[in-house]
Scaffold this active site. Structure first.
Site, mmCIF file in Angstrom:
data_model
loop_
_atom_site.group_PDB
_atom_site.id
_atom_site.type_symbol
_atom_site.label_atom_id
_atom_site.label_comp_id
_atom_site.label_asym_id
_atom_site.label_seq_id
_atom_site.Cartn_x
_atom_site.Cartn_y
_atom_site.Cartn_z
ATOM 1 N N TYR A 67 0.903 -1.171 -0.039
ATOM 2 C CA TYR A 67 0.115 -0.004 0.019
ATOM 3 C C TYR A 67 0.830 1.195 -0.113
ATOM 4 C CZ TYR A 67 -3.989 -3.208 1.376
ATOM 5 O OH TYR A 67 -4.835 -4.051 1.546
ATOM 6 N N HIS A 72 -0.545 -11.845 1.281
ATOM 7 C CA HIS A 72 -1.603 -11.220 0.509
ATOM 8 C C HIS A 72 -2.110 -12.128 -0.586
ATOM 9 C CE1 HIS A 72 -2.359 -6.603 0.072
ATOM 10 N NE2 HIS A 72 -3.468 -7.312 -0.565
#
Length: 168
Positions: free
Chosen positions: A61, A124
């Site tokens: 991110y 992830h």
């Protein structure tokens, strides 16, 4: 592996039993320009003050030189460590889930978050069953080292999840 509700601090809002958490991706990436630092701090403080006690982030991110974990790390220095839980995610670069690769990513996340451990560390993406199994073995070791409290997987099917969970 534990259910989220078994380790994340509950929200103090409402009846105080909510597993509500804050996904922080939009602060720095994927939904337009990164937020200015002062606005991000104001948002995080408001969320915290309203009773949210779990924060979710990831090493990927980031945008325009603004890293989500760095922003959260600066905020976390303002509040007691025992008053929140945090999850961050490992991104499998080149499909590698080996101990050295995962630990390097985790220590990078810990440095950015300015924490000694994370409450939940998860993959992830699980690109292959073997990768998921490698991640589980690695995460078990990292848990034994005290760097993570709980382990998770994202974007994995039930069949693989059952097999991977047998390792953990």
């Amino acid at each position: 592996m534990k259910l989220f509700s078994k380790f994340a601090l509950p929200s103090t809002a409402g009846n105080g039993k909510s597993g509500l958490g804050f996904g922080s991706m939009g602060i720095t990436s994927f939904y337009g320009d990164p937020m200015p630092e002062d606005k991000a701090m104001e948002l995080l403080q408001t969320i915290y003050d309203k009773g949210c006690r779990h924060f979710d982030t990831a090493e990927v991110y980031t945008a325009e030189g603004t890293h989500n974990e760095l922003v959260l790390g600066r905020f976390f220095k303002k509040i007691p460590r025992d008053s929140f839980t945090v999850a961050t995610k490992f991104w499998p670069k080149d499909g590698a889930y080996d101990y050295e690769t995962v630990k390097a990513s985790l220590t990078g996340s810990l440095d950015r978050l300015q924490l000694e451990y994370v409450d939940l560390y998860y993959a992830h993406r699980v690109m292959s069953l073997e990768g998921g199994m490698d991640f589980a073995r690695t995460a078990k070791r990292l848990k034994e080292e005290g760097l993570i409290k709980e382990v998770g997987l994202s974007e994995v099917g039930g069949k693989w999840l059952k097999q991977i969970n047998n390792i953990y």
